[in-house]
Design a protein around this motif. Structure first.
Motif, short mmCIF file in Angstrom:
data_model
loop_
_atom_site.label_atom_id
_atom_site.label_comp_id
_atom_site.label_asym_id
_atom_site.label_seq_id
_atom_site.Cartn_x
_atom_site.Cartn_y
_atom_site.Cartn_z
N THR A 99 -53.64 -6.70 29.17
CA THR A 99 -52.70 -5.84 29.86
C THR A 99 -51.41 -6.24 30.61
OG1 THR A 99 -54.77 -4.24 30.21
CG2 THR A 99 -52.59 -3.86 31.22
N ASN A 100 -51.72 -7.40 31.30
CA ASN A 100 -50.68 -8.01 32.07
C ASN A 100 -49.73 -8.49 31.13
OD1 ASN A 100 -51.06 -7.15 34.98
ND2 ASN A 100 -52.74 -8.62 34.96
N ALA A 136 -47.54 -5.85 29.43
CA ALA A 136 -46.73 -5.27 30.60
C ALA A 136 -45.38 -6.16 30.87
CB ALA A 136 -47.37 -4.86 31.99
N TRP A 143 -46.23 4.68 28.37
CA TRP A 143 -47.60 3.90 27.92
C TRP A 143 -48.63 4.65 28.23
CZ3 TRP A 143 -48.81 -1.74 29.77
CH2 TRP A 143 -50.02 -2.38 29.25
N THR A 168 -53.08 -0.30 37.53
CA THR A 168 -51.85 -0.51 37.32
C THR A 168 -51.76 -2.32 37.09
OG1 THR A 168 -50.92 1.38 38.69
CG2 THR A 168 -49.37 -0.57 37.99
N LEU A 221 -46.09 -5.06 35.71
CA LEU A 221 -45.53 -3.83 35.22
C LEU A 221 -43.95 -3.68 35.50
CD1 LEU A 221 -46.26 -1.16 33.85
CD2 LEU A 221 -46.34 -0.05 35.98
N THR A 236 -41.32 1.08 32.56
CA THR A 236 -42.40 1.63 31.88
C THR A 236 -43.05 2.80 32.79
OG1 THR A 236 -42.87 -0.78 31.12
CG2 THR A 236 -44.80 0.82 31.10
N LEU A 266 -46.57 4.84 33.15
CA LEU A 266 -47.78 4.87 32.54
C LEU A 266 -48.10 6.49 32.74
CD1 LEU A 266 -49.46 1.92 34.79
CD2 LEU A 266 -48.58 2.10 32.25
#
Length: 508
Positions: free
Chosen positions: A303-304, A307, A319, A325, A329, A333, A335
């Motif tokens: 995920t990181n 992002a 996203w 979170t 990020l 972006t 979420l």
């Protein structure tokens, strides 16, 4: 049009999303809908303005959708793919069939529970339904349709572990790639060899993990001469959720109706906050990312990385995400736990769709002409992207070896190279250029079955044939016997003639 009474036996999860669209359309045309479901499910609501429901209580069965099981499977897929190709494939197949076995056990249990409840059976018989509409990914609905002796329409993409065509029509493995191979219809000798071996391997796994659940129910309630495959093949109409803009060409049947993208609609206006976010992207546009209905989160490190890649782009990003979170990020972006995916894909500002490769999302992207960056996670998603890559509309990432640079480069390729958008726009034009819209075709054929009390004249009767007759093994054996008899006869005749000639010479 005759308003009908339709019994719907759906499969939960993303397949319910498809079935619900058909239910709403059928309801709008005056049909009376009843939905049968287990008491413990994921998305299917007991109360709805579109249908009445019948709940089947399943004793002592674990809900397969609890405990974030799909995220756990994704973790295992990532691990096994890192080990090596063949071990990875075998391990993933074993995991898939283990999960499927639990799913099919639950489906068979629902059918058997109904059959034992004669009061409910009488209620269903007295309702005088016109047909059963079901998804044969799980076969409980097929068993119930046969038990009630009702015409059956299938809303189908998969049958057990196989793509539906393998039961619907002849599917030569010389040019019909199996799910999991990631082959196209243009296979080399080695790929065809692999395709044949994996076909046999899959059949063995299906026989071990899936068939016993259905064999037990069929033997108990229908007799030992009935099997689940013949029941599925007896369906009047197959509403197949693909079309040949996406799928590789292959043989088909008169009772197959291709409704790929039937759930797609022109985009509707967005909420004020989403519209403002889209417009704020300026000339760069927006990237949409969603991993579908069953995968809400990826491992934290992946995920990181995603992002971080988004943060380096001038585009804005929306996203669909419900986890913690990501630390990397970027300010570009947004979420959101839920997004109006179809409406966002249809928005003029949308440039790229980052997707896991579910069929619904793929057809929505094709419908709106949005190129894709693929992040396949499970089962058929890898093969779906092979089809898109073959048509030049997608760039695919490897979840097991993902890094920020790869994600960034894939996004830049699809954003900057016109061929991806041009090719997807061409697919979109082909998809729209149809005589009848897919949803209208689906409803027409459901109503056709109601009006005509079935559609047996469109259905091949090959499912009644034993396997050796279907494949002409008995004919081949008979021909071999005739040929063998001829050669033996000629051999004996020659020996006899030679014996007589030799005997005459001795007499002289």
């Amino acid at each position: 049009m005759i308003a009908g009474k339709i019994l719907i036996i759906p499969v939960d999860g993303s397949r319910w999303v498809n079935m619900k669209i058909l239910i709403q359309e059928l309801h709008s045309r005056g049909h009376n809908i009843t939905v049968m479901m287990p008491t413990d499910n994921w998305y299917i609501n007991e109360e709805s303005p579109y249908y009445t429901s019948i709940r089947i209580h399943l004793p002592s069965v674990q809900n397969i959708y609890r405990d974030n099981i799909f995220s756990s499977i994704v973790d295992k897929v990532i691990y096994t793919k890192n080990i090596g190709h063949w071990f990875s494939f075998v391990a993933m197949q074993y995991q898939m069939f283990t999960f499927l076995s639990r799913s099919h056990h639950m489906s068979c249990l629902m059918a058997a529970t109904l059959f034992e409840n004669q009061e409910l059976v009488k209620r269903l018989q007295d309702a005088h339904f016109d047909l059963v509409l079901t998804d044969p990914f799980l076969g409980g609905g097929v068993l119930i349709a046969h038990y009630l002796q009702l015409p059956m329409v299938l809303n189908v993409r998969w049958v057990f572990s196989r793509e539906a065509h393998f039961l619907l029509a002849p599917s030569p493995v010389s040019y019909t790639p199996l799910t999991g191979t990631e082959f196209t219809d243009k296979m080399t000798f080695l790929q065809r060899f692999t395709n044949v071996l994996l076909y046999g391997f899959n059949m063995c796994l299906e026989r071990i993990f899936i068939r016993p659940h259905y064999d037990e129910v069929c033997s108990r309630y229908f007799g030992s001469d009935v099997n689940i495959y013949s029941l599925i093949q007896s369906a009047d109409i197959w509403l197949v959720r693909v079309d040949f803009i996406f799928e590789f060409p292959r043989p088909t049947m008169p009772n197959a109706v291709y409704i790929g993208g039937f759930q797609c609609q022109p985009y509707k206006p967005l909420s004020l906050d989403l519209e403002q976010f889209m417009e704020s992207s300026g000339e760069h546009g927006v990237i949409i990312m969603s991993l579908g209905t069953i995968i809400t989160n990826l491992p934290k490190d992946i995920t990181n990385k995603i992002a971080a890649a988004f943060a380096q782009l001038p585009q804005k990003v929306i996203w669909r995400y419900s986890g913690e979170t990501p630390s990397s990020l970027g300010n570009n972006t947004l979420l959101a736990k839920w997004i109006p995916q179809n409406d966002l894909l249809g928005h003029p500002k949308t440039r790229v769709f980052v997707s896991h490769g579910g069929t619904n999302g793929i057809f929505e992207a094709i419908y709106h002409g949005v190129p894709i960056v693929g992040l396949p996670l499970l089962y058929d998603q890898f093969d779906n992207f092979i089809r898109l890559k073959d048509r030049g509309v997608a760039k695919v990432l490897d979840i097991a070896n993902l890094n920020t640079e790869d994600v960034l480069q894939a996004l830049k390729d699809v954003l900057d190279k016109p061929s991806y958008r041009d090719n997807m726009q061409r697919l979109s034009r082909l998809h729209h250029d149809q005589l009848i819209k897919p949803l209208d075709a689906a409803i027409f054929w459901i109503e056709y079955v109601i009006n005509n009390k079935g559609a047996a004249h469109l259905r091949t009767e090959s499912y009644h044939m034993p396997w050796y007759a279907y494949h002409c093994v008995d004919i081949l054996l008979a021909l071999l016997f005739v040929i063998l008899f001829f050669f033996v006869f000629m051999f004996v005749l020659c020996r006899l003639l030679c014996y007589k000639v030799c005997k005459k010479r001795k007499i002289k």
